[in-house]
Every structure is written in C-alpha cells, then in structure tokens.
Write a protein that holds these residues in place. Structure first.
Motif, PDB file in Angstrom:
ATOM      1  N   ASN A 102       0.816  -1.209   0.000  1.00  0.00           N
ATOM      2  CA  ASN A 102       0.000   0.000   0.000  1.00  0.00           C
ATOM      3  C   ASN A 102       0.854   1.265   0.000  1.00  0.00           C
ATOM      4  O   ASN A 102       0.389   2.321  -0.455  1.00  0.00           O
ATOM      5  N   ASP A 103       2.072   1.162   0.494  1.00  0.00           N
ATOM      6  CA  ASP A 103       2.987   2.297   0.375  1.00  0.00           C
ATOM      7  C   ASP A 103       3.207   2.622  -1.098  1.00  0.00           C
ATOM      8  O   ASP A 103       3.179   3.794  -1.505  1.00  0.00           O
ATOM      9  N   ALA A 104       3.423   1.579  -1.890  1.00  0.00           N
ATOM     10  CA  ALA A 104       3.658   1.780  -3.319  1.00  0.00           C
ATOM     11  C   ALA A 104       2.408   2.317  -4.007  1.00  0.00           C
ATOM     12  O   ALA A 104       2.489   3.226  -4.848  1.00  0.00           O
ATOM     13  N   LEU A 105       1.244   1.774  -3.674  1.00  0.00           N
ATOM     14  CA  LEU A 105       0.005   2.239  -4.290  1.00  0.00           C
ATOM     15  C   LEU A 105      -0.248   3.718  -3.984  1.00  0.00           C
ATOM     16  O   LEU A 105      -0.836   4.437  -4.795  1.00  0.00           O
ATOM     17  N   ARG A 106       0.201   4.170  -2.848  1.00  0.00           N
ATOM     18  CA  ARG A 106       0.013   5.571  -2.459  1.00  0.00           C
ATOM     19  C   ARG A 106       1.166   6.463  -2.908  1.00  0.00           C
ATOM     20  O   ARG A 106       1.151   7.670  -2.674  1.00  0.00           O
ATOM     21  N   GLY A 107       2.165   5.861  -3.512  1.00  0.00           N
ATOM     22  CA  GLY A 107       3.293   6.648  -3.995  1.00  0.00           C
ATOM     23  C   GLY A 107       4.167   7.208  -2.893  1.00  0.00           C
ATOM     24  O   GLY A 107       4.807   8.257  -3.064  1.00  0.00           O
ATOM     25  N   LEU A 108       4.230   6.521  -1.755  1.00  0.00           N
ATOM     26  CA  LEU A 108       5.046   6.998  -0.644  1.00  0.00           C
ATOM     27  C   LEU A 108       6.536   6.799  -0.954  1.00  0.00           C
ATOM     28  O   LEU A 108       6.916   5.884  -1.688  1.00  0.00           O
ATOM     29  N   PRO A 109       7.380   7.636  -0.409  1.00  0.00           N
ATOM     30  CA  PRO A 109       8.823   7.529  -0.685  1.00  0.00           C
ATOM     31  C   PRO A 109       9.380   6.171  -0.246  1.00  0.00           C
ATOM     32  O   PRO A 109       9.042   5.670   0.836  1.00  0.00           O
TER      33      PRO A 109
END
Length: 210
Positions: A102-109
């Motif tokens: 979900n970090d990747a889906l949200r574009g988090l660093p």
C-alpha cells in the motif's frame, strides 16, 4: 484502488492454554502483521494464507498459535505504530511482517518504507521474536526503475536486519501466464485459490525458524 476495511483477525490453534500455564515461558506464537493480502480481503473467511498456516501448524508438535493482526489498506507506517502494543499483548515467538504494497500504491517515498520496515524488524527482534519479512513487487507500469528499487528494498532491509525473507509473496501467482484468472476484479487481490501458493512462499522461509 486502496481498500480500507478493517479485517483484523485473531486465529488460534490448540496449545494456547498449556503455553499460558507455563507462566513466564514465551508461548509458541506466530504474529502476522500485514495488509489486505493477509486479511482475507474479498474471499471467504478461513481461506486466506494465514488461516491455512494455522491449519498447517495444528499438526505441529509442539503446537503453535497464530495471531492475524493484518488490516486491509494498512501501510508500513500503520504497522509500525501498531506493532509495539501487539508485541506486548501477544509476546510472539515469531513475527511475520507483510507490509509495503500500500505504500507503493500511495506513492510513498521508498526511504519511508525502508525506515518503517527496519524499525518493525528491530522491534520484533528486540522483543525476542524470530522475524520474517515478506516481500512484494509492483507492476512494470510503475516504471522500471521504481519497480526494481521497490523489489530490492525488501532484500536490502532483510539483510541489514538479519531477518529471514520471502522475496515475493505472489510468486507463482502474479507471474504466471494466466495471472488474470487468479485475481479478483480489482486485479490487486488474489482469489482464494491463490492463497495456498502464497502460503508455500511464506512456508519456505518460515519453516526453518519454527
């Protein structure tokens, strides 16, 4: 694309009472801290890979308890904030961390994801638990460089923290020629038939720790 339903599950197997009767002895308990891939999102209760792990460990001697603390939509930041209380409450002998998608889906660093994963692995290890990190990958449409860096992140963290690693939870599912037939309509969450394959990926790294 992100789901946010709360599906934290607690699953137990025989042996809990005897473990508690041991007083100060650490119980044989596997804590799974994950997101929707571990929280049975969109599939029947009891058909996810964590529930299948519980079933497999029922025949183990000595027996293990499995606690599923996974929440759909959770990020590494959410897992990091929840983990200390879970470690205190359950005193697990083993911790499986399945977070990051979900970090990747949200574009988090990526740096934030890396820092959160490292903090969780250290906290679990410092509590006395053996630790397994479960890796994830993103589709190529996220960009070749990002996809490579994201996949490599898990190996880097596991090596730095001396943790066991499952490189890719969806190996044998997302990379098969008929992959579209193994996912729900959102093309993110696997169907129930994929979860035995997911368990096998986790089991390869978890079994030596038990």
């Amino acid at each position: 694309m992100l789901d946010c339903s709360l599906l934290g599950l607690a699953a137990t197997v025989p042996g809990l009472a005897s473990a508690q009767a041991g007083g100060g002895a650490r119980p044989r308990r596997v804590l799974v801290l994950g997101d929707s891939l571990s929280a049975e999102y969109g599939i029947a209760r009891g058909s996810g890979w964590v529930a299948l792990l519980q079933q497999r460990l029922q025949g183990a001697k000595p027996a293990y308890e499995v606690v599923n603390a996974s929440i759909s939509g959770d990020t590494t930041s959410g897992g990091r904030s929840r983990l200390p209380a879970l470690l205190t409450q359950h005193r697990p002998s083993h911790v499986v961390v399945e977070l990051g998608g979900n970090d990747a889906l949200r574009g988090l660093p990526l740096s934030m994801t890396r820092e959160n994963l490292q903090a969780m692995l250290r906290a679990a290890r410092d509590s006395g638990a053996k630790v397994l990190l479960v890796g994830m990958q993103v589709p190529p449409n996220y960009g070749g460089a990002y996809a490579r860096d994201f996949a490599a992140l898990f190996e880097t963290v596991a090596k730095a923290e001396k943790s066991a690693l499952t490189p890719f939870l969806l190996k044998g599912v997302a990379d098969r020629p008929d992959a579209q037939d193994w996912f729900q309509s959102d093309r993110i969450h696997p169907l129930a038939k994929a979860h035995p394959l997911m368990l096998e990926q986790v089991w390869l790294a978890l079994k030596p720790l038990l």
